[in-house]
Design an enzyme around this catalytic site. Sequence first.
Site, short mmCIF file in Angstrom:
data_model
loop_
_atom_site.label_atom_id
_atom_site.label_comp_id
_atom_site.label_asym_id
_atom_site.label_seq_id
_atom_site.Cartn_x
_atom_site.Cartn_y
_atom_site.Cartn_z
N GLU A 177 -36.65 28.89 -18.48
CA GLU A 177 -35.15 28.81 -18.46
C GLU A 177 -34.37 29.59 -19.28
OE1 GLU A 177 -31.22 27.74 -18.32
OE2 GLU A 177 -32.33 27.27 -20.14
N GLU A 178 -34.89 29.80 -20.48
CA GLU A 178 -34.22 30.27 -21.52
C GLU A 178 -33.80 32.04 -21.33
OE1 GLU A 178 -32.57 28.78 -23.85
OE2 GLU A 178 -33.51 26.92 -24.12
N ASP A 230 -39.59 25.22 -21.31
CA ASP A 230 -39.75 26.23 -22.33
C ASP A 230 -38.95 25.83 -23.74
OD1 ASP A 230 -37.51 26.72 -20.71
OD2 ASP A 230 -37.34 28.94 -21.18
N HIS A 281 -30.27 25.13 -30.37
CA HIS A 281 -30.78 26.34 -30.95
C HIS A 281 -30.59 26.44 -32.23
CE1 HIS A 281 -30.51 28.71 -26.67
NE2 HIS A 281 -30.84 27.42 -26.57
NI NI Z 1 -31.68 24.30 -22.62
#
Ligand code: NI
Length: 398
Positions: free
Chosen positions: A143-144, A85, A369
């Site tokens: 996963e996020e 993702d 990020h």
């Molecule tokens: Ni990651």
Amino acid sequence: MDKEALKKKLFAYIDTLKDKVITVRRDIHQHPELSGQEVRTKSLVKGILEIEGFKITEFEGHNGLVADLVVDEKKPFVAIRADMDALPIEEHTGKPYASEVKGVMHACGHDAHTAIAVGVALAMAQFRDELPGNIRFIFQPAEEINEGGSEELIRDGALENVKAIFGLHVYPYLSTGQIGYKYGVMMASADTFTIEIFGKSAHGARPHEGVDAILTASMCVNSLNHIISRRIDPLHPAVISLGTIEGGTAPNIICDHVKLTGTVRTVNEAVRKKIPLMMEDSVKGITHSMGAKYKFSYEFGQPELINDDAMVDVLVQEATKILGAENVVDLKDPVMGGEDFSRYLQIVPGAFFRLGVCNPQKGTCVSQHNPKFDVDEDALPIGMKVLSAVAIEVMDEK
Ligand code: NI
């Protein structure tokens, strides 16, 4: 079976796969999909692995994909997991393969993880007749987000007959050519909480006729921030962070409702269990003394990521052979970020490691990020080699 000879052949083949894996990575990078929406990414992976003879399993209700290479039905699997993702971030790398989806970006490198796993799968398929055991690739969605995809995959049987699992995460704090490992706790648990304070509204000039939810909330904020410093053993790292606070309607009205949300990180399960009790105690005492009411909800998210010592031994041994001891870095301290690979490690032994992707010439040392995050693609074959080597090494051991 000479494992060293097999690894040598795998590594040579992996070098020839580099361009293909970069193409896969860029394709995924240009078409990022948010957590729970990984439809295109999954079908791209499926399309490549299906023709290589993998047994593909898909699932109802989520975008996970499991691809098995079975060489002996009686043997268990070694699993390699990759997350798929992306994040709700607008990309600003200016790279030719930048995201084509507005406001969505592979800013955590999961595109690289997926491409690396595809590459390992292709290499394993090439030498299937020589493999000492079975291998499973787990392509994981979501996963996020807190209700991470690993939970659903485990529920749906992705770990059945799996004896060991490995995964990696790209890491801009190590140089390309290095990997980072950690014995024991590597990453923190990641929980979330919501606190609502209910007061009573009144005219701003007549506070005694109301119950001020803003003042009560501010006392709670203050008190919550003392839990870690005064009530938790300083040798047990933990974090309580408040991320949002909402409340009030006008400058001259005593506010009757405030909502706070935040996250809690720990690296020790006993501390993790204690913190919500302490938080609620604080909130309860303060709201009671102020004449307010409260609602406290705490959601346990991913557990601490705890690597298996024997599997880290194998990782260090294999990575040292590939990269040299100076490039196999003991990370020493855990980080307070969460990672839902931890759920697999609660069930089967395994190891998670960091793949260095920092190359100052390519501008790939930017933190995850971040809109300028990118990976050095020279690291892709390194990740493939290390994963292949550890998988081969543990395949037919008891
Ligand atoms: Ni990651």
